[in-house]
Design an enzyme around this catalytic site. Structure first.
Site, PDB file in Angstrom:
ATOM      1  N   LYS A  66       1.036  -1.198   0.058  1.00 22.29           N
ATOM      2  CA  LYS A  66      -0.209  -0.042  -0.119  1.00 22.29           C
ATOM      3  C   LYS A  66       0.875   1.291  -0.034  1.00 22.29           C
ATOM      4  O   LYS A  66       1.776   1.249   0.486  1.00 22.29           O
ATOM      5  CB  LYS A  66      -1.001   0.042   1.275  1.00 22.29           C
ATOM      6  CG  LYS A  66      -1.847   1.122   1.348  1.00 22.29           C
ATOM      7  CD  LYS A  66      -3.299   0.604   0.865  1.00 22.29           C
ATOM      8  CE  LYS A  66      -4.171   2.103   0.677  1.00 22.29           C
ATOM      9  NZ  LYS A  66      -3.857   2.577  -0.790  1.00 22.29           N
ATOM     10  N   LYS A  90       5.035   2.422   8.571  1.00 22.86           N
ATOM     11  CA  LYS A  90       3.475   3.388   8.782  1.00 22.86           C
ATOM     12  C   LYS A  90       2.398   2.307   8.808  1.00 22.86           C
ATOM     13  O   LYS A  90       1.733   2.583  10.088  1.00 22.86           O
ATOM     14  CB  LYS A  90       3.401   4.288   7.695  1.00 22.86           C
ATOM     15  CG  LYS A  90       2.406   5.507   8.052  1.00 22.86           C
ATOM     16  CD  LYS A  90       2.406   6.360   6.949  1.00 22.86           C
ATOM     17  CE  LYS A  90       3.794   6.946   6.419  1.00 22.86           C
ATOM     18  NZ  LYS A  90       3.488   7.975   5.281  1.00 22.86           N
ATOM     19  N   LYS A 102       5.354   1.916  -2.760  1.00 24.90           N
ATOM     20  CA  LYS A 102       5.170   3.340  -3.315  1.00 24.90           C
ATOM     21  C   LYS A 102       5.477   3.405  -4.681  1.00 24.90           C
ATOM     22  O   LYS A 102       5.887   2.444  -5.250  1.00 24.90           O
ATOM     23  CB  LYS A 102       6.176   4.119  -2.486  1.00 24.90           C
ATOM     24  CG  LYS A 102       5.868   5.667  -2.425  1.00 24.90           C
ATOM     25  CD  LYS A 102       4.884   6.076  -1.427  1.00 24.90           C
ATOM     26  CE  LYS A 102       4.522   7.727  -1.667  1.00 24.90           C
ATOM     27  NZ  LYS A 102       3.917   8.001  -0.145  1.00 24.90           N
ATOM     28  N   THR A 186      -4.673  13.205   6.101  1.00 28.57           N
ATOM     29  CA  THR A 186      -3.566  13.363   6.481  1.00 28.57           C
ATOM     30  C   THR A 186      -3.550  14.477   7.314  1.00 28.57           C
ATOM     31  O   THR A 186      -2.720  14.211   8.379  1.00 28.57           O
ATOM     32  CB  THR A 186      -2.681  13.204   5.273  1.00 28.57           C
ATOM     33  OG1 THR A 186      -2.921  12.301   4.345  1.00 28.57           O
ATOM     34  CG2 THR A 186      -1.247  13.202   5.834  1.00 28.57           C
ATOM     35  N   ASN A 216      -2.268  19.303  -0.677  1.00 24.42           N
ATOM     36  CA  ASN A 216      -3.139  18.530   0.353  1.00 24.42           C
ATOM     37  C   ASN A 216      -2.959  18.464   1.633  1.00 24.42           C
ATOM     38  O   ASN A 216      -3.861  19.004   2.542  1.00 24.42           O
ATOM     39  CB  ASN A 216      -3.259  17.115  -0.541  1.00 24.42           C
ATOM     40  CG  ASN A 216      -4.364  16.374   0.439  1.00 24.42           C
ATOM     41  OD1 ASN A 216      -4.117  16.256   1.450  1.00 24.42           O
ATOM     42  ND2 ASN A 216      -5.442  15.668  -0.356  1.00 24.42           N
ATOM     43  N   SER A 344      -7.195   5.546   3.603  1.00 22.38           N
ATOM     44  CA  SER A 344      -7.088   4.886   2.033  1.00 22.38           C
ATOM     45  C   SER A 344      -7.541   3.631   2.493  1.00 22.38           C
ATOM     46  O   SER A 344      -8.362   2.748   1.658  1.00 22.38           O
ATOM     47  CB  SER A 344      -5.751   4.762   1.760  1.00 22.38           C
ATOM     48  OG  SER A 344      -5.916   5.967   0.874  1.00 22.38           O
TER      49      SER A 344
HETATM   50  P1  NAD Z   1       0.922  18.060  -2.660  1.00 23.53           P
HETATM   51  O1  NAD Z   1       1.220  17.694  -4.208  1.00 23.53           O
HETATM   52  O2  NAD Z   1      -0.762  18.371  -2.517  1.00 23.53           O
HETATM   53  O3  NAD Z   1       1.390  19.252  -2.213  1.00 23.53           O
HETATM   54  C1  NAD Z   1       2.856  19.406  -1.938  1.00 23.53           C
HETATM   55  C2  NAD Z   1       3.222  20.725  -1.589  1.00 23.53           C
HETATM   56  O4  NAD Z   1       4.650  21.047  -1.168  1.00 23.53           O
HETATM   57  C3  NAD Z   1       2.761  22.016  -2.263  1.00 23.53           C
HETATM   58  O5  NAD Z   1       2.400  23.036  -1.844  1.00 23.53           O
HETATM   59  C4  NAD Z   1       4.074  22.539  -3.078  1.00 23.53           C
HETATM   60  O6  NAD Z   1       4.141  23.802  -3.583  1.00 23.53           O
HETATM   61  C5  NAD Z   1       5.005  22.351  -1.926  1.00 23.53           C
HETATM   62  N1  NAD Z   1       6.318  22.189  -2.134  1.00 23.53           N
HETATM   63  C6  NAD Z   1       6.931  21.342  -3.173  1.00 23.53           C
HETATM   64  N2  NAD Z   1       8.231  21.597  -3.087  1.00 23.53           N
HETATM   65  C7  NAD Z   1       8.549  22.338  -2.251  1.00 23.53           C
HETATM   66  C8  NAD Z   1       9.650  22.804  -1.615  1.00 23.53           C
HETATM   67  N3  NAD Z   1      11.041  22.357  -2.200  1.00 23.53           N
HETATM   68  N4  NAD Z   1       9.901  23.414  -0.661  1.00 23.53           N
HETATM   69  C9  NAD Z   1       8.694  23.761  -0.026  1.00 23.53           C
HETATM   70  N5  NAD Z   1       7.347  23.455  -0.440  1.00 23.53           N
HETATM   71  C10 NAD Z   1       7.480  22.662  -1.486  1.00 23.53           C
HETATM   72  O7  NAD Z   1       1.179  16.840  -2.059  1.00 23.53           O
HETATM   73  P2  NAD Z   1       0.902  16.434  -0.462  1.00 23.53           P
HETATM   74  O8  NAD Z   1      -0.069  15.429  -0.845  1.00 23.53           O
HETATM   75  O9  NAD Z   1       0.342  17.452   0.285  1.00 23.53           O
HETATM   76  O10 NAD Z   1       2.246  15.722   0.244  1.00 23.53           O
HETATM   77  C11 NAD Z   1       3.031  16.591   0.812  1.00 23.53           C
HETATM   78  C12 NAD Z   1       3.801  15.548   1.801  1.00 23.53           C
HETATM   79  O11 NAD Z   1       2.864  14.789   2.645  1.00 23.53           O
HETATM   80  C13 NAD Z   1       4.746  14.636   1.031  1.00 23.53           C
HETATM   81  O12 NAD Z   1       5.640  14.381   1.773  1.00 23.53           O
HETATM   82  C14 NAD Z   1       4.001  13.411   0.940  1.00 23.53           C
HETATM   83  O13 NAD Z   1       4.724  12.089   0.898  1.00 23.53           O
HETATM   84  C15 NAD Z   1       3.377  13.363   2.469  1.00 23.53           C
HETATM   85  N6  NAD Z   1       1.929  12.612   2.468  1.00 23.53           N
HETATM   86  C16 NAD Z   1       0.796  12.841   1.887  1.00 23.53           C
HETATM   87  C17 NAD Z   1      -0.241  12.132   2.164  1.00 23.53           C
HETATM   88  C18 NAD Z   1      -1.258  12.351   1.276  1.00 23.53           C
HETATM   89  O14 NAD Z   1      -2.379  11.732   1.641  1.00 23.53           O
HETATM   90  N7  NAD Z   1      -1.337  13.237   0.296  1.00 23.53           N
HETATM   91  C19 NAD Z   1      -0.005  11.212   3.013  1.00 23.53           C
HETATM   92  C20 NAD Z   1       0.940  10.935   3.859  1.00 23.53           C
HETATM   93  C21 NAD Z   1       1.941  11.822   3.559  1.00 23.53           C
END
Ligand code: NAD
Length: 409
Positions: A66, A90, A102, A186, A216, A344
């Site tokens: 997953k 996790k 992943k 999240t 997100n 999820s």
């Molecule tokens: P997303 O694509 O919705 O948003 C990413 C954000 O990070 C955007 O605002 C972007 O502008 C910003 N960003 C990108 N590069 C950057 C940088 N160099 N410096 C600062 N900001 C930057 O992605 P997301 O789903 O919000 O994921 C964000 C983090 O959370 C990731 O590490 C992801 O692995 C983790 N995560 C996401 C989920 C999920 O359900 N979406 C679950 C667990 C963990």
């Protein structure tokens, strides 16, 4: 150090606190399967391009693989391996019946048209579908993958396999088999973890929060903390950030970014870089963007009282030690951001059973689960006299060991 090396260093640091069997150690040092695929896309200008995609199936000891699929120009196999390893831990920390995986594509999705993006997303599924499925591998969204992208993928999978259960992809739109509550899961999960540990962390009743990243995860966290009466003092996107000690309105920040394309010129706030944001005075710092943001270079300057890791892998092992010595608790990603994979998994379960749970029911289940596991990890850290990351690793490894032994019987 690449992200996979970082994840393996965290692994060996946890083993120094509590050892595991040689067999489990060996099994967790490399993924069970790693796949690289070439995805052809006909571009709008008529040219043909190939994009590189990855799926890493790290461990199936506790259930189907997953983990999310990331679209990012820097995505590579080492990053996806690290993320898949963290997913394995996790899912064990959250105690859900899932293994770890992943995926990713090396692409800047902002440079593709919608049609190109759809072709790319469907192309990834065409390349991978024989190794996916509700009992095999269940992908989800991650950086830059939206519910609409998950719908294209789920639709392509159904066309190719005829499997109508719609349980192979999660993070789908609600009207296409998605779960209530998945979009903000999240961020909400991170908030429940924070609430569960609030008193132990000795934080004031109402706290100030600085959030790096407003996708997100980061944007939802900003709304949830604000709704609960806390103050979001800083937010950023990939280019820059804004800081207002008196508090920001996350809706206004999001609106401004939508209208102007960036946060430059946002009124009544100081412009800060992403690095400066990490060092601002606040009670809780939330990295919610990418890996390797808090390092040995900036850790000595961090002024938050606690770090809630909503991004995956934002803190390097050296920084972990520096923060621990400074008395700053780091609530590790494999606990703090597990709300996404938990909901999820609820989505997968609803799809398989043909059920639809209310938003209230989803949040209640998520809240109960994360409160229990957060307290469990806090107790483990206290007992082992170690940090929360090592404690979370130890709990995950104990559960993986149990699964390994059960498989042997
Ligand atoms: P997303 O694509 O919705 O948003 C990413 C954000 O990070 C955007 O605002 C972007 O502008 C910003 N960003 C990108 N590069 C950057 C940088 N160099 N410096 C600062 N900001 C930057 O992605 P997301 O789903 O919000 O994921 C964000 C983090 O959370 C990731 O590490 C992801 O692995 C983790 N995560 C996401 C989920 C999920 O359900 N979406 C679950 C667990 C963990």
């Amino acid at each position: 150090m690449n992200p996979f090396e970082q994840s393996q260093l965290q692994f060996s640091r946890a083993l120094a606190v509590q050892d595991i069997s040689e067999e489990l150690r060996a099994r967790l040092s490399e993924p069970e399967r790693q796949i690289t695929v070439a995805i052809p896309v006909r571009m709008d200008d008529g040219s043909a391009r190939i994009f590189e995609g990855y799926r890493v199936q790290y461990s199936s000891l506790r259930g189907p693989y997953k983990g999310g699929i990331r679209y990012h120009h820097d995505a590579d196999l080492n990053e996806v391996k690290a993320l898949a390893f963290w997913m394995t831990l996790k899912c064990a920390v959250a105690n859900i019946p899932m293994g770890g995986g992943k995926g990713g594509i090396a692409v800047d999705p902002k440079k593709l048209s919608k049609r190109e993006l759809e072709e790319l997303s469907r192309g990834l599924v065409r390349a991978l579908y024989p190794v996916l499925g509700p009992e095999r591998d269940v992908p989800a969204p991650d950086v830059n993958t939206t519910p609409e992208i998950m719908r294209w993928m789920a639709d392509e999978y159904q066309k190719l396999t005829g499997d109508k259960r719609n349980a192979t992809f999660t993070g789908k739109p609600i009207d296409y088999g998605g779960s209530e509550g998945r979009g903000e899961a999240t961020g909400a999960g991170g908030f429940y973890v924070f609430q569960a540990l609030h008193d132990e962390l000795k934080l004031p009743k109402k706290i100030s929060v600085a959030i790096q990243g407003m996708g997100n995860v980061g944007a939802n966290a900003a709304h949830i903390f604000t709704r609960a009466g806390h103050t979001v003092v800083a937010m950023s996107d990939s280019k820059s950030g804004v800081y207002a000690p008196g508090g920001l309105d996350p809706h206004a920040v999001e609106r401004y970014k939508k209208e102007h394309g960036s946060l430059a010129g946002f009124p009544d706030a100081k412009q800060v870089s992403n690095n400066e944001l990490l060092e601002l005075p606040c009670d809780v710092l939330i990295p919610a963007a990418l890996e390797n943001q808090i390092t040995h270079q900036n850790a000595p300057h961090i002024r938050a009282k606690a770090v809630l890791e909503l991004a995956n892998g934002p803190t390097s092992p050296e920084a972990d030690d520096i923060l621990f010595k400074k008395g700053i608790h780091v609530i590790p990603d494999i606990l703090a951001n597990s709300g996404g994979v938990v909901v999820s998994t609820f989505e997968w379960e609803q799809n398989l059973k043909g059920e639809r749970w209310s938003e209230k029911a989803v949040h209640e289940k998520l809240h109960t689960l994360l409160t229990r596991e957060s307290k469990h990890i806090w107790e483990k850290a206290r007992k082992l006299k170690t940090d929360l990351r090592r404690a979370a690793f130890v709990i995950a490894l104990e559960r993986l060991e149990e699964a390994r032994k059960a498989a042997e019987r």
